[in-house]
Design a protein around this motif. Structure first.
Motif, short mmCIF file in Angstrom:
data_model
loop_
_atom_site.label_atom_id
_atom_site.label_comp_id
_atom_site.label_asym_id
_atom_site.label_seq_id
_atom_site.Cartn_x
_atom_site.Cartn_y
_atom_site.Cartn_z
N LYS A 70 -4.12 -7.05 -5.59
CA LYS A 70 -3.31 -5.77 -5.96
C LYS A 70 -2.16 -6.20 -6.92
O LYS A 70 -1.83 -5.24 -7.95
CB LYS A 70 -2.84 -4.91 -4.69
N ASN A 101 0.83 -1.21 0.03
CA ASN A 101 -0.04 -0.03 0.14
C ASN A 101 1.09 1.28 0.02
O ASN A 101 0.46 2.40 -0.17
CB ASN A 101 -0.76 0.09 0.96
N GLU A 133 -2.07 -4.19 -10.31
CA GLU A 133 -0.86 -3.57 -10.81
C GLU A 133 0.00 -4.12 -11.87
O GLU A 133 1.02 -3.54 -12.36
CB GLU A 133 -0.06 -3.22 -9.57
#
Length: 178
Positions: free
Chosen positions: A165, A126, A169
């Motif tokens: 994620k 994050n 990504e």
């Protein structure tokens, strides 16, 4: 190792003299490789602050020793929380941006160790680490590709959120080319 000795090394590593920085960092790295008690002592006596500052150095030798110190210290589970808490992740992200393969490889090794703990895993994902790791997975250097793939593997193994994620990504695409 007496406390005064470590403090002198930290002071020399923090000086403006790059030769003194390199020499002190090599000594710290050698000490960090000795045993677990010495790794803990380096952290307890303030060595992380020195390493975090030196991560921004433009001197490749300083970057190499700094990233190698982080990698050594991260092998100790008791040190990992301190590394994250005291700014080590941001320092490692900076080191991942180095143009030197040795620096990048050692930084990936440290991140892989840190990613084994779920709290650290989410911090890496994050706060900018994931993009940098995926970028290194796309490197032309095979060692960096393998190091990045290993780090992504650890990140994905410890968290469903990280898995999502990584896919979002472009991590899956980067790995499929390998």
């Amino acid at each position: 190792m007496a406390e005064l000795d470590l403090q002198k090394l930290f002071l020399a590593a923090s000086s403006q003299d790059e030769k003194a920085q390199r020499t002190a960092l090599r000594a710290i790295l050698q000490l960090a490789g000795q045993n677990e008690a010495t790794k803990l002592k380096i952290i307890k006596e303030g060595g992380l602050g020195t390493l975090v500052k030196l991560a921004a150095s433009s001197d490749v030798d300083v970057q190499r020793s700094t990233s190698a110190c982080f990698a050594q210290l991260a092998t100790n589970g008791d040190n990992q929380a301190a590394i994250v808490k005291e700014g080590g992740l941001a320092a490692l992200f900076t080191l991942l941006s180095s143009s030197d393969v040795q620096v990048q490889r050692a930084s990936l090794a440290a991140l892989m160790m840190l990613a084994q703990k779920p709290d650290h895993n989410s911090e890496i994902v994050n706060h900018g680490g994931l993009k940098r790791v995926i970028g290194l997975a796309q490197s032309e250097n095979l060692e960096l590709q393998l190091g990045a793939a290993s780090t992504l593997s650890v990140l994905s193994a410890n968290s469903k959120t990280s898995q999502v994620k990584i896919v979002e990504e472009g991590g899956l695409q980067a790995l499929s080319v390998l």
